[in-house]
Write an enzyme that holds these catalytic residues in place. Structure first.
Site, PDB file in Angstrom:
ATOM      1  N   ASP A  25       1.025  -1.163  -0.100  1.00 28.36           N
ATOM      2  CA  ASP A  25       0.033   0.095   0.121  1.00 28.36           C
ATOM      3  C   ASP A  25       0.906   1.023  -0.071  1.00 28.36           C
ATOM      4  OD1 ASP A  25      -2.643   1.409   1.212  1.00 28.36           O
ATOM      5  OD2 ASP A  25      -0.873   2.256   2.007  1.00 28.36           O
ATOM      6  N   GLU A  29      -3.004   0.089  -3.944  1.00 26.88           N
ATOM      7  CA  GLU A  29      -2.851  -0.912  -3.258  1.00 26.88           C
ATOM      8  C   GLU A  29      -2.618  -2.344  -4.343  1.00 26.88           C
ATOM      9  OE1 GLU A  29      -5.539  -1.111   0.565  1.00 26.88           O
ATOM     10  OE2 GLU A  29      -6.696  -0.320  -1.642  1.00 26.88           O
TER      11      GLU A  29
END
Lengths: 409, 112
Positions: A9, A106
């Site tokens: 992320d 992500e």
């Protein structure tokens, strides 16, 4: 042996990119925000310095400016962010070919069986962080787990909060860590679901994990069981690279720059959206059988609006057909209150190569007309040919052609 | 129909994610690039065999199916062989619908 799944992320992705693109911003609180004039004026990303002042993602720009008067505001550059996200995908593919992009910031990786190549998972995670930091100047956090859901929860709730930005969540340690978290922190639980759970006496993720699954199933069906599985760290979904290949629907949605109050104005938007959806369906060689229309009212405190669909007599990718269907839905379901956002979606897609000819419908003519418009647009640009109604002041095509996802390219 | 609980499917994640269409487009192109095929090297006997078949087809004027190399997908063309251009090393195929197509020698992979 357990699988090793990573969720990588990016920390305040848009803001980090802008900061590494412009070193002058390094020690300043930076936010990326849309145009305040056009209601997209919300914070899309705030850098950690800005967050220290209490600036939050998705709040209005003026709210953020009140908290931090010397805030540096940067306009979004969506195409750049997509390109960088793609570069990150390519960096991750140095470690494994199993990379699934989950959103712009992500991405999942499946590193099962890679320990001999790169070392144990903590070593790999640090290498991933290093390479992204070095090449793009973005700080990445890595959630690790034996499956995707534990990797995701590890990232959201632990890796984002600790110093090294790495956390491993497993079936073994989840009872001491994840189960202690409030249930609202869990993936898949929104504010409404949280309220339901609180009323049932479920406060933590652990409470949910130990709640008899058949009660949850009875009340919420499949979704109840899914949530129970998540709370128990169970997830059988694979990391797949071809997850973006199949398409179920083509849709377009627009938040309007001001509230539209008259049918005339809304029809302009409806036609533009229909044309846009039809155009994209054609470019992907699809026809769709179902048209759905979503409309949201302007008043936030009394949310109004609807989302309805209608099945067409034959599949189509012609803009006017979509418009007629959408208009029919609008006439039937619209309550007449001002409208804030509209979306048109074409679903039940099938290939456009083969289709049933309709006896009463001049489909060949429509095809030729669409083809001609597509050719003109391809050669002279997306706004080379537009509906005359788009020239009225409710029209948005010219503005939209400069944007991606509602923000400037 | 698979649902969010079906093993081996990805519905739980697919139904909750947010992806811009422009982003998807790039990833699809990327996936295609990964699967690009390289042209197989034909050995001498195979080339000879192809030549022979080609010769036969030209002289008998029969309809043949050619498999033509493509980096993403191989193309199959069925038709009669019209002309051989030795200069540019290509042949003309007459397709059944009266269209014609020029094919390079080096792209031919198979003749039936």
């Amino acid at each position: 042996m357990n699988d090793i799944i990573f969720l990588v992320d990016m920390q305040s992705f848009y803001a980090s990119i802008e900061k590494s693109a412009n070193p002058n911003l390094k020690n300043q609180p930076v936010v990326v925000a849309g145009d305040p004039e056009r209601r997209s004026g919300i914070i899309l990303a705030a850098c950690p310095l800005a967050k220290k002042y209490g600036v939050k993602t998705a709040e209005a720009l003026w709210e953020a400016q009140q908290k931090c008067p010397h805030l540096v505001i940067v306009r979004p550059r969506m195409q750049l962010y997509i390109d960088i996200s793609y570069q990150i995908t390519q960096i991750l593919e140095r470690f494994t070919d199993q990379v699934e992009v989950f959103s712009v910031d992500e991405q999942f990786m499946d590193l099962t069986g890679c320990e001999r190549l790169f070392g144990d998972m903590n070593t790999i995670a640090r290498k991933v962080q290093e390479e992204i930091q070095e090449e793009l100047g973005v700080y990445a956090r890595v959630g690790m787990g034996p499956n995707k859901i534990l990797a995701k929860i590890a990232c959201d709730n632990f890796a984002k909060k600790n110093d090294e930005g790495i956390f491993y969540l497993s079936q073994e340690n989840m009872k001491q860590t994840m189960w202690k978290l409030p249930v609202g922190k869990m993936f898949g639980v929104g504010s409404r679901m949280e309220r339901h759970f609180h009323r049932m006496g479920i406060q933590t993720i652990g409470d949910l994990a130990n709640y008899p699954v058949h009660y949850l199933k009875k009340r919420w069906g499949i979704n109840g069981e899914v949530l129970s599985n998540i709370a128990n760290g169970i997830d059988y979904s694979p990391v797949t690279t071809h997850t973006h290949n199949s398409q179920k629907a083509v849709g377009h949605h627009m938040t309007l720059p001001r509230d539209y109050e008259t049918l005339e104005d809304i029809k302009i938007i409806l036609l533009e959206l229909s044309e846009e959806v039809a155009k994209r369906a054609r470019s992907k060689n699809y026809r769709g059988h179902t048209v759905s229309l979503g409309v949201r009212g302007a008043n936030f405190d009394h949310p109004t609006g609807f989302h309805r669909q209608i099945k067409l007599t034959s599949p189509t990718n012609y803009g006017m057909d979509l418009f007629q269907a959408a208009l029919q839905l609008l006439n039937k379901h619209w309550d007449g209150l001002p409208v804030r956002s509209v979306g048109v979606t074409l679903s039940q897609l099938q290939s456009a190569d083969v289709y049933q000819l309709s006896l009463f419908d001049a489909s060949v003519e429509k095809d030729q007309l669409s083809q001609a418009m597509d050719d003109i647009r391809l050669k002279f640009g997306q706004t080379a040919i537009v509906r005359a109604s788009s020239l009225r002041d409710g029209g948005q095509v010219f503005d939209r052609s400069k944007k991606i996802g509602g923000h400037y390219k | 129909m698979p649902n969010k609980l079906t093993h081996g499917h990805n519905l739980m994640w697919e139904s909750s994610r947010m992806m811009l269409p422009e982003h998807k487009e790039i990833l699809q192109q990327h996936q295609q690039k990964l699967n690009l095929k390289t042209k197989p090297q034909l050995d001498e006997q195979e080339v000879q065999c192809l030549e022979q078949q080609l010769n036969e087809a030209i002289h008998s004027g029969s309809t043949v199916t050619l498999v033509i190399f493509g980096p993403i997908e191989h193309l199959k063309l069925t038709g009669k062989i019209g002309m051989v251009d030795h200069q540019l090393r290509q042949i003309k195929i007459l397709l059944p619908n009266d269209e014609l197509e020029w094919v390079k020698f080096k792209d031919i992979m198979q003749i039936e």
